[in-house]
Each structure stands twice: as structure tokens, then as C-alpha cells.
Design an enzyme around this catalytic site. Structure first.
Site, PDB file in Angstrom:
ATOM      1  N   ARG A 157      38.619  57.040  45.319  1.00 36.08           N
ATOM      2  CA  ARG A 157      39.602  56.422  44.557  1.00 36.08           C
ATOM      3  C   ARG A 157      40.944  57.398  44.744  1.00 36.08           C
ATOM      4  NH1 ARG A 157      35.339  57.069  41.423  1.00 36.08           N
ATOM      5  NH2 ARG A 157      34.085  55.136  40.836  1.00 36.08           N
ATOM      6  N   ASP A 184      34.864  39.290  35.594  1.00 34.72           N
ATOM      7  CA  ASP A 184      33.817  40.219  35.949  1.00 34.72           C
ATOM      8  C   ASP A 184      32.456  39.836  35.625  1.00 34.72           C
ATOM      9  OD1 ASP A 184      33.729  40.152  33.343  1.00 34.72           O
ATOM     10  OD2 ASP A 184      34.106  42.200  32.790  1.00 34.72           O
ATOM     11  N   PRO A 186      40.964  37.825  34.838  1.00 34.78           N
ATOM     12  CA  PRO A 186      39.838  38.778  35.376  1.00 34.78           C
ATOM     13  C   PRO A 186      38.517  38.215  35.183  1.00 34.78           C
ATOM     14  CG  PRO A 186      41.537  39.848  34.029  1.00 34.78           C
ATOM     15  CD  PRO A 186      41.741  38.820  33.676  1.00 34.78           C
ATOM     16  N   ARG A 222      32.970  57.512  31.839  1.00 38.33           N
ATOM     17  CA  ARG A 222      33.379  58.352  33.046  1.00 38.33           C
ATOM     18  C   ARG A 222      34.876  58.236  33.235  1.00 38.33           C
ATOM     19  NH1 ARG A 222      33.224  58.410  38.660  1.00 38.33           N
ATOM     20  NH2 ARG A 222      32.895  60.546  39.388  1.00 38.33           N
ATOM     21  N   LYS A 269      40.135  41.515  41.645  1.00 34.66           N
ATOM     22  CA  LYS A 269      39.505  41.594  39.895  1.00 34.66           C
ATOM     23  C   LYS A 269      40.782  42.790  39.458  1.00 34.66           C
ATOM     24  CE  LYS A 269      36.678  43.663  36.658  1.00 34.66           C
ATOM     25  NZ  LYS A 269      35.892  44.817  36.470  1.00 34.66           N
ATOM     26  N   ASN A 301      34.089  50.659  39.997  1.00 35.57           N
ATOM     27  CA  ASN A 301      32.565  50.719  40.270  1.00 35.57           C
ATOM     28  C   ASN A 301      32.493  52.236  39.265  1.00 35.57           C
ATOM     29  OD1 ASN A 301      31.817  48.948  42.225  1.00 35.57           O
ATOM     30  ND2 ASN A 301      32.845  50.222  43.784  1.00 35.57           N
TER      31      ASN A 301
END
Length: 291
Positions: free
Chosen positions: A187, A246, A244, A139, A227, A134
Site C-alpha cells: 500500500r 463487501d 460499498p 492492523r 469498493k 486486505n
């Protein structure tokens, strides 16, 4: 060996190599500590080293950060001995055997021709993809840099200070609170759990597991779901069958194949096929399709 690697003037020159593009390698979402520092050069920290890769007009690449004695380490990190022609041919053969049209994949392979899956540090990759949840790439990079500057080993090269990715012991000792102070948010507890397990030898036990068992084992770490586990399996453990999924990959699968098309149709190198499709969908979306 389908490349030439020579050491001179404190740098390696890599030439006569196909399927190698720094722009694609460092912009495909597999690592977060490399940036473009000039029109022709990428720089970043990996393996406790500050590494630069400069593209030359003659098609060769100048790579710094490795000593003369570390040529094997360079080859391993950049996956120079992986046979990408063989892997690409295998993907197309698997698709043909499954009755899947290869036209789009061939275009995707050409668009993403220079992609290579790096052989990264496993613990760093686990932590990086926990942070990626997320989150957006700027970032993610900022959080990782903060963690490195606070808890990683500092070294000076090329006139600047750099920091290695912290050891599992350093992050474990930082504690959940210390990790939270690095702007990791929810996290922090996941990073702390990963550090605790790594400190107990968890990461060292994973290499011996087959792909499905590895995926499941990674999901025993707090905060790691399917994922993120698939990303770590592909980018941290170089299990090229890992696929993966997404938003971008869902989009390309729905657009060109079927929602029910299983990754197995791409064969044992499905993860590489995923990277080609991932890049191709972004490539088209940016208006650069040459078809």
C-alpha cells in the site's frame, strides 16, 4: 434543531438527541482512530484534536476536545444537523416504491438506530481506506498510528501525547520508502500517489463532482478500486447514495433480498441503508437478534 448542546466545565453536553450511539458510530467501520477507553467512553484523534465521548446514565453525552467557540465544528463532525428520521423514512419509502419488502430493513434500522455517518477529514479518509485493503481492523489501526506518530504533528492533552493525521505534504516528503517502513506493505506506493495528488490540489477538486464522477475520479489514484472508492465517497465525502459492497453486505443482500437487487432501491440514502444492513448482519451473527 433536534438536540441540545451546552458548554460547561471545558466540555460540551449533548442531550435530547435521537439516532446517536458512540458504540455504533465508532464500531461500524467508518473510522479507525477511536477506541473504547472505559465502559462508557470512547476516545480518539480527529481534526487534529483528541476527542472523548462519554455516555451518561440520563441519555446525554459529554464530549471533550472542542473549545467553547468550536461548537459548530463539533456539530459538523458528528453530523448532528443531519435529519436521520427523514433519511430513514426516505429509505423505507424508496423500498416500498420499488416493491421491496421493508420488514428486514425496519429491523436493521432498529438494531443500528444510533449509527451516524461522521463528517471526516477527506485526505485522512482516503489514506485510511487505502490502508484497509486486505487488512483487519487491529492492523489498520496500528499502521495508521505508526504513520501518525512518525509524520503527524504531536500534541499533549489529558496527560498523554497524541498525534494528528499527517498532512499530504508530510506524507509526500516521507516518500514511498518512508511509508513502507510504517509496515504499509504494497500500500506504500498507493499512499504515496494519493499524497502526491493531494499535494497538487486533487482532493480540493473532488467536492464539486457528482457522485458517479467522484467515484471514477477517486479510482484514478493508484490502488483505489470500486469498493475502496465507494467507502471514501460515503465516509469521506458524505455522499449518502454511495453503497460499498463487501462480504457482509453481499451476504445480507443474498440472504434477504436478491443478488440482482440494485442499491438504487434504497434511494438517495442507500449508503445509510448499507450501514444498517452491515450492522444487522453482524448483529444476527453474534446471536443478538431480538425478533
Amino acid at each position: 434543531m433536534n438536540y441540545t448542546l451546552e458548554y460547561n466545565d471545558s466540555a460540551f453536553r449533548l442531550s435530547n438527541i435521537d439516532y446517536f450511539s458512540p458504540d455504533l458510530i465508532f464500531d461500524c467501520g467508518q473510522c479507525f482512530r477511536f477506541d473504547k477507553i472505559s465502559d462508557d467512553t470512547f476516545g480518539g484523534v480527529a481534526l487534529g484534536k483528541y476527542i472523548t465521548v462519554r455516555s451518561c446514565s440520563d441519555g446525554s453525552f459529554v464530549i471533550t476536545g472542542f473549545s467553547r467557540e468550536e461548537g459548530d465544528l463539533l456539530c459538523d463532525f458528528f453530523a448532528l444537523d443531519d435529519d436521520y428520521k427523514k433519511m430513514r423514512d426516505d429509505i423505507l419509502s424508496s423500498m416500498t416504491a420499488s416493491g421491496i419488502d421493508t420488514n428486514i430493513m425496519k429491523k436493521a434500522m432498529e438494531a443500528g438506530r444510533g449509527i451516524r455517518i461522521l463528517h471526516q477529514d477527506k485526505f485522512e479518509c482516503i489514506c485510511s481506506f487505502i490502508i484497509s485493503q486486505n487488512n483487519n481492523i487491529p492492523r489498520i489501526k496500528k499502521i495508521i498510528n505508526t504513520i501518525c506518530q512518525r509524520y503527524g504533528e504531536k500534541f499533549h492533552v489529558c496527560g498523554s501525547d497524541h498525534w494528528a493525521f499527517p498532512t499530504s505534504q508530510a506524507l509526500f516528503e516521507a516518500g514511498e520508502e518512508g511509508l513502507f517502513e510504517c509496515k504499509t506493505g504494497f500500500r506504500a506506493k498507493y499512499l504515496y500517489d494519493a499524497s502526491r495528488l493531494a499535494n497538487e490540489g486533487f482532493v480540493d477538486t473532488l467536492d464539486s463532482l457528482h457522485d458517479d464522477a467522484l467515484l471514477q475520479a477517486l479510482m484514478t489514484v493508484k490502488g483505489i478500486g470500486p469498493k475502496v472508492s465507494s467507502c471514501i465517497t460515503l465516509f469521506g465525502f458524505c455522499r449518502l447514495s454511495s453503497f460499498p459492497i463487501d462480504v457482509w453486505v453481499k451476504r445480507v443482500m443474498q440472504k434477504y433480498y436478491s443478488e440482482t437487487t440494485p442499491p438504487e432501491v434504497f434511494g438517495r440514502y442507500a449508503g445509510l441503508a448499507q450501514q444498517y444492513l452491515f450492522y444487522y448482519e453482524r448483529y444476527i451473527a453474534s446471536g443478538n437478534d431480538q425478533s
